[in-house]
Design a protein around this motif. Structure first.
Motif, PDB file in Angstrom:
ATOM      1  N   LEU A  94      -1.422  -2.400   3.134  1.00 61.37           N
ATOM      2  CA  LEU A  94      -1.946  -1.056   2.864  1.00 61.37           C
ATOM      3  C   LEU A  94      -2.407  -0.390   4.155  1.00 61.37           C
ATOM      4  N   ASP A  95      -3.042  -1.143   5.011  1.00 61.95           N
ATOM      5  CA  ASP A  95      -3.478  -0.575   6.284  1.00 61.95           C
ATOM      6  C   ASP A  95      -2.289  -0.141   7.128  1.00 61.95           C
ATOM      7  N   GLU A  96      -1.253  -0.971   7.111  1.00 64.92           N
ATOM      8  CA  GLU A  96      -0.057  -0.606   7.868  1.00 64.92           C
ATOM      9  C   GLU A  96       0.585   0.651   7.292  1.00 64.92           C
ATOM     10  N   GLY A 135       0.473   1.831  -2.658  1.00 65.07           N
ATOM     11  CA  GLY A 135      -0.176   1.368  -3.884  1.00 65.07           C
ATOM     12  C   GLY A 135       0.691   0.455  -4.711  1.00 65.07           C
ATOM     13  N   LEU A 136       1.987   0.328  -4.343  1.00 65.15           N
ATOM     14  CA  LEU A 136       2.882  -0.558  -5.090  1.00 65.15           C
ATOM     15  C   LEU A 136       3.114  -1.876  -4.364  1.00 65.15           C
ATOM     16  N   GLU A 137       2.406  -2.118  -3.222  1.00 59.11           N
ATOM     17  CA  GLU A 137       2.618  -3.321  -2.435  1.00 59.11           C
ATOM     18  C   GLU A 137       2.032  -4.547  -3.139  1.00 59.11           C
ATOM     19  N   THR A 138       2.710  -5.691  -2.965  1.00 61.09           N
ATOM     20  CA  THR A 138       2.236  -6.977  -3.478  1.00 61.09           C
ATOM     21  C   THR A 138       2.116  -7.945  -2.315  1.00 61.09           C
ATOM     22  N   ALA A 139       1.305  -8.986  -2.490  1.00 58.38           N
ATOM     23  CA  ALA A 139       1.106  -9.973  -1.433  1.00 58.38           C
ATOM     24  C   ALA A 139       2.337 -10.852  -1.293  1.00 58.38           C
ATOM     25  N   ASP A 140       2.499 -11.425  -0.087  1.00 57.69           N
ATOM     26  CA  ASP A 140       3.596 -12.344   0.161  1.00 57.69           C
ATOM     27  C   ASP A 140       3.248 -13.766  -0.259  1.00 57.69           C
ATOM     28  N   SER A 141       2.105 -13.967  -0.860  1.00 53.20           N
ATOM     29  CA  SER A 141       1.694 -15.291  -1.317  1.00 53.20           C
ATOM     30  C   SER A 141       0.929 -15.144  -2.626  1.00 53.20           C
ATOM     31  N   ARG A 142       0.776 -16.290  -3.271  1.00 51.37           N
ATOM     32  CA  ARG A 142       0.021 -16.309  -4.527  1.00 51.37           C
ATOM     33  C   ARG A 142      -0.692 -17.651  -4.640  1.00 51.37           C
ATOM     34  N   ASN A 147      -6.177 -10.215   1.620  1.00 52.86           N
ATOM     35  CA  ASN A 147      -6.007  -9.804   3.009  1.00 52.86           C
ATOM     36  C   ASN A 147      -4.563  -9.400   3.291  1.00 52.86           C
ATOM     37  N   GLN A 148      -3.612 -10.115   2.688  1.00 50.54           N
ATOM     38  CA  GLN A 148      -2.212  -9.743   2.870  1.00 50.54           C
ATOM     39  C   GLN A 148      -1.933  -8.363   2.298  1.00 50.54           C
ATOM     40  N   ILE A 149      -2.443  -8.095   1.082  1.00 49.63           N
ATOM     41  CA  ILE A 149      -2.245  -6.777   0.476  1.00 49.63           C
ATOM     42  C   ILE A 149      -2.940  -5.707   1.314  1.00 49.63           C
ATOM     43  N   GLN A 150      -4.159  -5.970   1.728  1.00 49.44           N
ATOM     44  CA  GLN A 150      -4.897  -4.995   2.512  1.00 49.44           C
ATOM     45  C   GLN A 150      -4.216  -4.736   3.850  1.00 49.44           C
ATOM     46  N   ARG A 151      -3.645  -5.785   4.411  1.00 51.06           N
ATOM     47  CA  ARG A 151      -2.946  -5.608   5.676  1.00 51.06           C
ATOM     48  C   ARG A 151      -1.743  -4.687   5.508  1.00 51.06           C
TER      49      ARG A 151
END
Length: 702
Positions: free
Chosen positions: A201-203, A388-395, A195-199
């Motif tokens: 990407l949506d932004e 396409g190069l974004e990563t999530a702020d959590s893992r 959801n973080q990555i998708q958020r």
């Protein structure tokens, strides 16, 4: 709460709760408390092992990646759209519980059809009870309503916690299947990261769409401005600012020449006017000398040298005057030409200045539009490259694995059940104690009743009346026997001046043990050396003495026969070998007992009995049942009021004593009867009951 048997302590402390009395009350009800505790353990244990399904826990951990502050100076960039304060942590917890993520989790794992979450057959306790008492059937839930119901159930099951002083979140759940528990929390952790990555990407998509639209608008605007600038430059005569500057210099030079020509014209006009006004040679010569014009110098010099005469000089000066007039006309023509040139140059300069300003404004607008367009174009290119190069702020820090069942915990459940049962038992004991209105100790009677307490009598081991006489004969040194002897002493010492002769025994209600007391007291008074004792059964309605001697016992002399004179007292043998004392038996009849006791004959009988007996024991009916005892009390020297242990209420005792007091013959003392020694020990009153406490070794066992 102040209980009846805690009256002493309560009174001493001014109505405050006595903890020691409370503990004693609970100790008296220890068997009830233990019973409730055991029953509660059995019920809860059976329910837990039979109906409670085991629950298996699972926990996954997710960590927020906080980047180095030297690389990222803005704290809001640490993770998507949030800070690292408490409000941000709570926000992330709510994100975990959001219906968006939970809905995706329900759909991904098909929890709508899961037997634990999607079950809608109404197997709850309320539904079960309603099904039993009526033909109610649970409603059928389907579609989006069922999906929302499953989401609500899942949200209620999930536990999202944050480890203090960290950015680690724990996702926990308990289900009936260990694999399902692990699968649910692991998938929720994955959905949170996705959801973080998708958020992001949506932004970025929204940003690229905005930049693309804005760049297109800026490009069209720039093209329009540049075309307008080119067209304006083609239509304008101004090449650049240098040409305009040269025109400005030319205009200034023209204006200087105009000023100079105007000055010369003024000077020439003045000289011409002066020459025209002069008459004669001398006047002309004076004007010529003052004019400063070099053309007059030679003529004036020749005149002064005498080489010219006045007339010749005047002619020469007039010729110069004509030249001056020609110069004047020439200057006027020149000034007119210069002024026309000035006007033309001024108009040309003003027009070209306005055109230059307009061109410069168009150039600035075009440059600004070009700069803004290039900026948006650069941002658009950067966003397109970064997409396409974004990563999530959590893992995911640790994934959940199937674990053993965490509930039900049988031992803890039993312990809690025991505690709850003990609390329920204690509540019952306290309620019973609060509702208890009787007497358990003589101390309570002394504090509550307005009369003296003469003693207390233990209950006999046998509850059958026919065995009472055997007990008195066979166990003369029992606890009961010694208690009766102690009561006998108290009665005899109630009046030191004159020993009581007529002793009335009564009570509030039936079953207080006064007949047993009457028989025992009669026997032990008779045991005194040389004492004659008569037992009068005044309770003629019930004739209780027959229950002590059995049905086959030959009835002795009846009280009614003696009162009515049918049997002479002097000739009557009143000794009853079975009872061991002299007795006037009660008998039934169609007469009223109260009327009999108020008669003159009964009064005479009492007077005669006083002459023949040392002690007369009258066993009268209960005060609250019939008025007989109040009538008989006026014949008694001592009235003894029997109160049954832990049975007769204080209200009954108070009303009974008030009945006797109302006729002017109050009771002289009360005695506590049928004291249960075993229960007294259980109640913690053994020390307060002397016959079963510290002096119990002096008596024979019952």
């Amino acid at each position: 709460m102040t209980t009846g048997n805690d009256a002493e302590t309560s009174g001493a402390t001014g109505g405050e709760i006595d903890l020691f009395a409370l503990v004693r009350t609970l100790w008296r009800g220890k068997y009830w408390i233990a019973l409730f505790s055991i029953l509660s353990m059995l019920v809860f244990g059976f329910y837990t092992m039979r109906f409670v399904a085991p629950m298996y826990p699972a926990r996954a951990s997710v960590v927020l990646e906080v980047q180095d502050q030297q690389v990222i100076s803005d704290i809001e960039s640490v993770f998507a759209g949030a800070g690292t304060d408490l409000s941000a942590i709570n926000t992330e917890i709510e994100v975990f519980r959001s219906r968006e993520l939970i809905g995706r989790l329900v759909d991904d794992l098909d929890l709508v059809n899961h037997p634990e979450f999607g079950n809608t057959d109404g197997r709850g306790v309320v539904s079960f009870v309603r099904t039993l008492i009526s033909d109610w059937e649970p409603p059928t839930i389907e579609g989006e309503e069922l999906r929302n119901l499953v989401m609500d159930r899942l949200i209620n099951r999930l536990a999202i916690t944050n480890i203090r002083q960290s950015f680690v979140f724990n996702i926990s759940i308990e289900t009936r299947n260990p694999e399902d528990s692990a699968r649910i929390v692991n998938r929720l952790a994955e959905l949170y990261v996705e959801n973080q990555i998708q958020r992001k990407l949506d932004e970025q998509t929204r940003a690229i769409e905005f930049l693309s639209l804005r760049t297109s608008e800026l490009e069209a605007n720039l093209e329009q401005l540049e075309q307008g600038l080119a067209q304006r430059m083609e239509q304008s005569d101004v090449i650049d600012g240098d040409v305009l500057q040269a025109q400005n210099l030319q205009l200034r030079d023209t204006r200087d020449r105009i000023a100079e020509t105007e000055a010369r014209l003024t000077q020439a006009t003045a000289l011409s006017d002066a020459l025209a006004a002069a008459e004669g040679a001398e006047a002309l010569i004076a004007v010529a000398e003052n004019s400063g014009d070099t053309r007059f110098n030679a003529i004036v010099q020749r005149f002064q040298d005498g080489r010219l005469g006045a007339a010749a000089t005047e002619i020469a000066l007039r010729e110069v005057q004509d030249d001056i007039s020609a110069d004047l006309r020439r200057l006027e023509a020149q000034l007119t030409s210069l002024r026309r040139s000035e006007t033309e140059l001024t108009n040309q300069f003003n027009n070209q200045s306005e055109e230059l300003i307009e061109l410069q404004q168009l150039e600035r607008e075009a440059n600004t539009a070009r700069l803004l367009y290039e900026t948006f174009l650069t941002r658009l290119q950067e966003a397109s490259v970064q997409r396409g190069l974004e990563t999530a702020d959590s893992r995911i820090l640790s994934e959940a694995i199937p674990r053993p069942a965490s509930s039900p915990r049988i031992m803890i459940t039993l312990a809690l059940a025991a505690i709850l049962g003990a609390m329920a038992g204690a509540a019952l004991v306290l309620i019973r104690e609060w509702r208890f209105a009787g007497f358990r100790t003589t101390d309570e009677m002394r504090q509550t009743l307005p009369v003296s307490v003469l003693g207390s009598l233990p209950a006999m081991t046998s509850s059958k009346r026919i065995e009472v006489l055997n007990h008195l004969r066979e166990k003369p040194n029992s606890v009961f026997a010694e208690a009766v002897r102690n009561l006998r002493t108290s009665i005899l010492m109630s009046n030191l001046d004159r020993a009581p002769q007529v002793i009335l025994l009564t009570s509030s209600v039936p079953g207080e043990g006064k007949t047993t007391l009457s028989i025992a007291l009669s026997r032990y008074l008779r045991a005194l050396e040389g004492k004659r004792v008569l037992l009068v059964e005044a309770d003629i309605r019930r004739q209780t003495l027959r229950a002590y001697v059995g049905e086959g016992h030959q009835a002795g002399v009846q009280l009614i026969d003696v009162v009515l004179g049918r049997v002479a007292l002097e000739n009557a043998n009143l000794m009853d070998d079975e009872l061991g004392v002299e007795v006037l038996m009660g008998s039934g009849g169609d007469f009223n007992a109260a009327d009999l006791f108020e008669s003159r004959r009964f009064q005479d009988l009492i007077t005669k009995l006083r002459e023949h007996y040392d002690h007369i024991i009258i066993d009268s009916p209960p005060v609250l049942a019939v008025p007989d005892a109040r009538v008989l009390s006026r014949y008694a020297d001592v009235s003894v009021f029997a109160v049954r242990w832990s049975h007769t209420t204080r209200t009954q005792v108070r009303q009974g004593l008030e009945m006797l007091n109302s006729v002017g013959h109050p009771a002289d003392g009360v005695v506590l009867t049928q004291v249960d020694q075993r229960k007294m020990k259980g109640y913690g009153y053994a020390g307060q009951y002397g016959y079963d406490g510290y002096a119990s070794g002096y008596y024979a066992k019952d």
